[in-house]
Scaffold this motif. Sequence first.
Motif, PDB file in Angstrom:
ATOM      1  N   ALA A 187       0.827  -1.204   0.000  1.00 24.10           N
ATOM      2  CA  ALA A 187       0.000   0.000   0.000  1.00 24.10           C
ATOM      3  C   ALA A 187       0.864   1.258   0.000  1.00 24.10           C
ATOM      4  O   ALA A 187       0.533   2.248  -0.666  1.00 24.10           O
ATOM      5  N   ALA A 188       1.964   1.250   0.749  1.00 26.75           N
ATOM      6  CA  ALA A 188       2.856   2.405   0.767  1.00 26.75           C
ATOM      7  C   ALA A 188       3.498   2.609  -0.604  1.00 26.75           C
ATOM      8  O   ALA A 188       3.642   3.739  -1.074  1.00 26.75           O
ATOM      9  N   PHE A 189       3.876   1.508  -1.253  1.00 28.00           N
ATOM     10  CA  PHE A 189       4.462   1.630  -2.588  1.00 28.00           C
ATOM     11  C   PHE A 189       3.439   2.173  -3.577  1.00 28.00           C
ATOM     12  O   PHE A 189       3.751   3.040  -4.407  1.00 28.00           O
ATOM     13  N   ASP A 190       2.203   1.699  -3.503  1.00 29.34           N
ATOM     14  CA  ASP A 190       1.165   2.194  -4.407  1.00 29.34           C
ATOM     15  C   ASP A 190       0.896   3.677  -4.169  1.00 29.34           C
ATOM     16  O   ASP A 190       0.682   4.439  -5.115  1.00 29.34           O
ATOM     17  N   ALA A 191       0.901   4.087  -2.898  1.00 28.61           N
ATOM     18  CA  ALA A 191       0.666   5.505  -2.604  1.00 28.61           C
ATOM     19  C   ALA A 191       1.785   6.380  -3.139  1.00 28.61           C
ATOM     20  O   ALA A 191       1.555   7.518  -3.542  1.00 28.61           O
ATOM     21  N   ALA A 192       3.022   5.860  -3.142  1.00 28.74           N
ATOM     22  CA  ALA A 192       4.160   6.667  -3.566  1.00 28.74           C
ATOM     23  C   ALA A 192       4.402   6.616  -5.061  1.00 28.74           C
ATOM     24  O   ALA A 192       4.874   7.592  -5.639  1.00 28.74           O
ATOM     25  N   CYS A 193       4.085   5.477  -5.702  1.00 30.19           N
ATOM     26  CA  CYS A 193       4.525   5.265  -7.088  1.00 30.19           C
ATOM     27  C   CYS A 193       3.398   5.118  -8.087  1.00 30.19           C
ATOM     28  O   CYS A 193       3.671   5.059  -9.292  1.00 30.19           O
ATOM     29  N   THR A 194       2.161   5.014  -7.666  1.00 26.88           N
ATOM     30  CA  THR A 194       1.050   4.866  -8.597  1.00 26.88           C
ATOM     31  C   THR A 194      -0.035   5.871  -8.231  1.00 26.88           C
ATOM     32  O   THR A 194       0.071   6.603  -7.253  1.00 26.88           O
TER      33      THR A 194
END
Length: 267
Positions: A187-194
């Motif tokens: 979820a953190a990756f999606d918030a930062a990169c997508t």
Amino acid sequence: MMRLRLAVSSLAAASLLALCAAASTAGAPATRDAKLTLNPAPGDVELAELEFPRQRRQSITPSTLAVAAHGIFGHDYLAVATPRRRPHGELVALVLLVNRRTAPAGPASVRISVRSRRSLGSFVAVKLRDPLAARPSGTLVKLGSRSELPCAIPRASSVLHASDLRQVGRARGAALAGYTPTGALAAAFDAACTAVDSSAFRQAVQGPGAPAPGPAPAPPPPVPVPGPPRCSPCSPRPGVACPLVAAEAVCVAGKDEAARSMAAGAH
């Protein structure tokens, strides 16, 4: 007989040198230590990508990579995972640090130690800070001989799921409500990169009632500036009031009109 003794002595000396070299190699450290400082804003997270380039036969496991937090940790949350699929054949580890708003006296930053096997080689760390803010900031921290861009793991253009990651070691701190360690990292990756909507993840990080960031408020309309007084369209005769005048105004008559008015008053 003398030659035999010399040969035996030479062989013994060579064996001693080999033993010394082996002992020296065995005593050399088999791990590599590095330091990171993570400082997400209150109610936000920081995601660090540890990239190990050109590693084809190695893998990231708890025995080859250990990440730990030192000093005051407060109510923060730390989790580490690695993608099940290698991006471009390289090894990547994701490190997540959550700074909960429920700890107003928590530390402003957390010192992270990274211990990796020397067989993994050096790595580059890319930090993505405050992805729940209006504009996340990506900072490159060079700990090796190579630089990479953020969001280097696969599926960066689509949603990353918890099943795409494998947890490395144990998470530290109280888990986020509704999220496993790999789920929180995804979820953190999606918030930062997508462009995935992170409202549920935001609520888990900031708590119930966390306001979602809306568009920037529109600037207030300009205040109208009053212009100079305008004369009434009515041209009254002397001694007659003009009913169309809505406000006081002083009109300056032309020379001809003033002369006619004076002449009419003389009669």
